[in-house]
Design a protein around this motif. Structure first.
Motif, PDB file in Angstrom:
ATOM      1  N   ILE A  15       0.865  -1.178   0.000  1.00  0.00           N
ATOM      2  CA  ILE A  15       0.000   0.000   0.000  1.00  0.00           C
ATOM      3  C   ILE A  15       0.903   1.230   0.000  1.00  0.00           C
ATOM      4  CG2 ILE A  15      -1.667   1.303   1.389  1.00  0.00           C
ATOM      5  CD1 ILE A  15      -2.725  -1.361   2.447  1.00  0.00           C
ATOM      6  N   GLU A  16       0.693   2.120  -0.972  1.00  0.00           N
ATOM      7  CA  GLU A  16       1.559   3.296  -1.082  1.00  0.00           C
ATOM      8  C   GLU A  16       0.736   4.561  -1.331  1.00  0.00           C
ATOM      9  OE1 GLU A  16       4.375   2.103  -4.110  1.00  0.00           O
ATOM     10  OE2 GLU A  16       5.651   1.148  -2.600  1.00  0.00           O
ATOM     11  N   GLY A  17       0.990   5.575  -0.518  1.00  0.00           N
ATOM     12  CA  GLY A  17       0.339   6.877  -0.685  1.00  0.00           C
ATOM     13  C   GLY A  17      -1.177   6.830  -0.585  1.00  0.00           C
ATOM     14  N   LEU A  18      -1.692   5.844   0.150  1.00  0.00           N
ATOM     15  CA  LEU A  18      -3.145   5.634   0.174  1.00  0.00           C
ATOM     16  C   LEU A  18      -3.845   6.730   0.984  1.00  0.00           C
ATOM     17  CD1 LEU A  18      -5.313   3.621  -0.827  1.00  0.00           C
ATOM     18  CD2 LEU A  18      -5.143   2.490   1.402  1.00  0.00           C
ATOM     19  N   THR A  19      -4.825   7.356   0.343  1.00  0.00           N
ATOM     20  CA  THR A  19      -5.570   8.445   0.968  1.00  0.00           C
ATOM     21  C   THR A  19      -7.046   8.294   0.630  1.00  0.00           C
ATOM     22  OG1 THR A  19      -3.672   9.945   0.744  1.00  0.00           O
ATOM     23  CG2 THR A  19      -5.831  10.971   1.062  1.00  0.00           C
ATOM     24  N   VAL A  20      -7.891   8.555   1.623  1.00  0.00           N
ATOM     25  CA  VAL A  20      -9.328   8.647   1.341  1.00  0.00           C
ATOM     26  C   VAL A  20      -9.899   9.796   2.172  1.00  0.00           C
ATOM     27  CG1 VAL A  20     -10.104   6.941   3.070  1.00  0.00           C
ATOM     28  CG2 VAL A  20     -11.518   7.408   1.064  1.00  0.00           C
ATOM     29  N   SER A  21     -10.654  10.657   1.500  1.00  0.00           N
ATOM     30  CA  SER A  21     -11.268  11.807   2.172  1.00  0.00           C
ATOM     31  C   SER A  21     -12.779  11.649   2.186  1.00  0.00           C
ATOM     32  CB  SER A  21     -10.921  13.096   1.428  1.00  0.00           C
ATOM     33  OG  SER A  21      -9.524  13.299   1.419  1.00  0.00           O
ATOM     34  N   PHE A  22     -13.381  11.957   3.328  1.00  0.00           N
ATOM     35  CA  PHE A  22     -14.836  12.016   3.452  1.00  0.00           C
ATOM     36  C   PHE A  22     -15.197  13.459   3.804  1.00  0.00           C
ATOM     37  CE2 PHE A  22     -13.808   7.617   4.995  1.00  0.00           C
ATOM     38  CZ  PHE A  22     -14.305   6.932   3.890  1.00  0.00           C
ATOM     39  N   ASP A  23     -15.780  14.182   2.853  1.00  0.00           N
ATOM     40  CA  ASP A  23     -16.143  15.592   3.059  1.00  0.00           C
ATOM     41  C   ASP A  23     -14.963  16.417   3.591  1.00  0.00           C
ATOM     42  OD1 ASP A  23     -18.780  15.080   2.267  1.00  0.00           O
ATOM     43  OD2 ASP A  23     -19.315  14.417   4.285  1.00  0.00           O
ATOM     44  N   VAL A  28      -7.880   8.208   5.952  1.00  0.00           N
ATOM     45  CA  VAL A  28      -6.584   7.564   5.726  1.00  0.00           C
ATOM     46  C   VAL A  28      -5.759   8.578   4.952  1.00  0.00           C
ATOM     47  CG1 VAL A  28      -5.377   5.664   4.573  1.00  0.00           C
ATOM     48  CG2 VAL A  28      -7.545   5.232   5.739  1.00  0.00           C
ATOM     49  N   ASN A  29      -4.524   8.838   5.428  1.00  0.00           N
ATOM     50  CA  ASN A  29      -3.772   9.980   4.928  1.00  0.00           C
ATOM     51  C   ASN A  29      -2.358   9.585   4.497  1.00  0.00           C
ATOM     52  OD1 ASN A  29      -2.781  12.506   4.397  1.00  0.00           O
ATOM     53  ND2 ASN A  29      -2.948  13.277   6.501  1.00  0.00           N
ATOM     54  N   ASP A  30      -2.176   9.380   3.176  1.00  0.00           N
ATOM     55  CA  ASP A  30      -0.851   9.097   2.607  1.00  0.00           C
ATOM     56  C   ASP A  30      -0.192   7.888   3.292  1.00  0.00           C
ATOM     57  OD1 ASP A  30       1.193   9.552   0.780  1.00  0.00           O
ATOM     58  OD2 ASP A  30       2.287  10.888   2.128  1.00  0.00           O
ATOM     59  N   LEU A  31      -0.955   6.809   3.382  1.00  0.00           N
ATOM     60  CA  LEU A  31      -0.521   5.613   4.124  1.00  0.00           C
ATOM     61  C   LEU A  31       0.366   4.695   3.281  1.00  0.00           C
ATOM     62  CD1 LEU A  31      -1.009   3.779   6.722  1.00  0.00           C
ATOM     63  CD2 LEU A  31      -2.792   2.680   5.371  1.00  0.00           C
ATOM     64  N   ASN A  32       1.468   4.259   3.866  1.00  0.00           N
ATOM     65  CA  ASN A  32       2.322   3.219   3.273  1.00  0.00           C
ATOM     66  C   ASN A  32       2.334   2.017   4.213  1.00  0.00           C
ATOM     67  OD1 ASN A  32       3.066   4.925   1.158  1.00  0.00           O
ATOM     68  ND2 ASN A  32       4.812   5.739   2.289  1.00  0.00           N
ATOM     69  N   LEU A  33       2.054   0.843   3.667  1.00  0.00           N
ATOM     70  CA  LEU A  33       2.001  -0.382   4.488  1.00  0.00           C
ATOM     71  C   LEU A  33       2.375  -1.573   3.613  1.00  0.00           C
ATOM     72  CD1 LEU A  33       1.012  -1.671   7.262  1.00  0.00           C
ATOM     73  CD2 LEU A  33      -1.201  -1.931   6.161  1.00  0.00           C
ATOM     74  N   TYR A  34       3.274  -2.413   4.106  1.00  0.00           N
ATOM     75  CA  TYR A  34       3.733  -3.575   3.336  1.00  0.00           C
ATOM     76  C   TYR A  34       3.587  -4.828   4.193  1.00  0.00           C
ATOM     77  CZ  TYR A  34       5.839   0.266   0.758  1.00  0.00           C
ATOM     78  OH  TYR A  34       6.028   1.438   0.066  1.00  0.00           O
ATOM     79  N   VAL A  35       2.898  -5.838   3.650  1.00  0.00           N
ATOM     80  CA  VAL A  35       2.686  -7.101   4.373  1.00  0.00           C
ATOM     81  C   VAL A  35       3.354  -8.220   3.595  1.00  0.00           C
ATOM     82  CG1 VAL A  35       0.968  -8.723   5.255  1.00  0.00           C
ATOM     83  CG2 VAL A  35       0.481  -6.264   5.313  1.00  0.00           C
ATOM     84  N   GLY A  67      -3.566   7.127  -4.317  1.00  0.00           N
ATOM     85  CA  GLY A  67      -2.668   6.072  -3.857  1.00  0.00           C
ATOM     86  C   GLY A  67      -2.898   4.739  -4.525  1.00  0.00           C
ATOM     87  N   SER A  68      -2.124   3.752  -4.101  1.00  0.00           N
ATOM     88  CA  SER A  68      -2.087   2.445  -4.755  1.00  0.00           C
ATOM     89  C   SER A  68      -2.185   1.317  -3.737  1.00  0.00           C
ATOM     90  CB  SER A  68      -0.758   2.339  -5.535  1.00  0.00           C
ATOM     91  OG  SER A  68      -0.500   1.015  -5.902  1.00  0.00           O
TER      92      SER A  68
END
Length: 252
Positions: A15-23, A28-35, A67-68
């Motif tokens: 997960i790279e640069g993941l962002t989601v905005s509600f209003d 989730v703000n520019d999240l990077n996560l690797y599993v 993001g991705s």
């Protein structure tokens, strides 16, 4: 390249640069996560940190603003929910969604991949292969002795295990569990920890959990989220002694 000359294995989930905005609010703000493969990763954090939203984004229930999300090299952000399931991502929600009026056997059988499509359901036959798979999964989740029991007669913990079994029937490569031990007895929590250790052989497991003793017993690595971002990451010991984590989460 690694010093040995071998390329380091790619993560199952990137997960790279993941962002989601509600209003305008970034859940989730520019999240990077690797599993990694065969890893049990636990995500912790205060309420409102964005933990469940991350699972919603991975399984396609919520669409990313930016993001991705790469799973086994496939971009999930453009895929539909059922295609993400078929790609090998299984998700369990907080409350078990099982068929209470069916037996344990029938619940597991319903989840057999061939029965999930319209024509598959119409022409579904209880073959020796299906029976073998159901029995194998039932044993794995500790319900091998309860195959003919109606699901509404199971304990709370057994219902949670049954739902995990329904996901295992599809043999996902990434299994996501949202607070799997909420409301369980101590014995059920211990049994669930053993179950997660078994099912992480050959697949990756991503867990959201508040029960710190349970987290300690299962996590290979812990990610702490705060305000939609990664605050800290590492072993449970490292995370627990991190001053930032103590300040925003464990200290409260």
């Amino acid at each position: 390249m690694t010093p040995t000359g071998f390329e380091s294995p790619k993560p199952v989930l990137a997960i790279e640069g993941l962002t989601v905005s509600f209003d305008g609010f970034k859940a989730v703000n520019d999240l990077n996560l690797y599993v990694d493969r065969n890893e049990v990763r636990v995500v912790i954090g205060p309420n409102g940190a964005g933990k469940t939203t991350v699972l919603d984004l991975i399984c396609g229930k919520t669409r990313a603003t930016a993001g991705s999300i790469q799973f086994e090299g496939r971009e999930l952000t453009k895929m539909r929910e059922y295609d993400i399931v078929r790609a090998g991502v299984g998700r369990k929600f907080q409350n078990p969604s099982i068929y209470e009026n069916l037996t344990v056997f029938e619940n597991l059988e319903m989840s057999y991949p061939a029965g999930r499509k319209v024509f598959g359901a119409l022409f579904f036959k209880r073959t020796a292969e299906v029976i073998e798979r159901v029995e194998q999964v039932a044993t794995e989740i500790g319900l091998g002795e309860h195959l003919q029991r109606q699901a509404d007669l199971l304990s709370h913990g057994q219902k949670q295990w049954l739902e995990i079994g329904m996901l295992l029937m599809q043999d996902p490569q990434l299994l996501m569990l949202d607070e799997p031990v909420a409301g369980m007895s101590v014995a059920e929590r211990q049994a669930t920890a053993e179950l997660l250790k078994r099912i992480s052989q050959g697949r990756s497991v991503l867990v959201i959990e508040h029960d710190m003793e349970f987290v300690k017993s299962i996590a290979h690595r812990v990610t702490v989220l705060h305000q939609g971002k990664v605050l800290a990451e590492g072993s449970m010991e490292a995370v627990q002694s991190n001053p930032k984590v103590i300040e925003v989460y464990l200290g409260h």
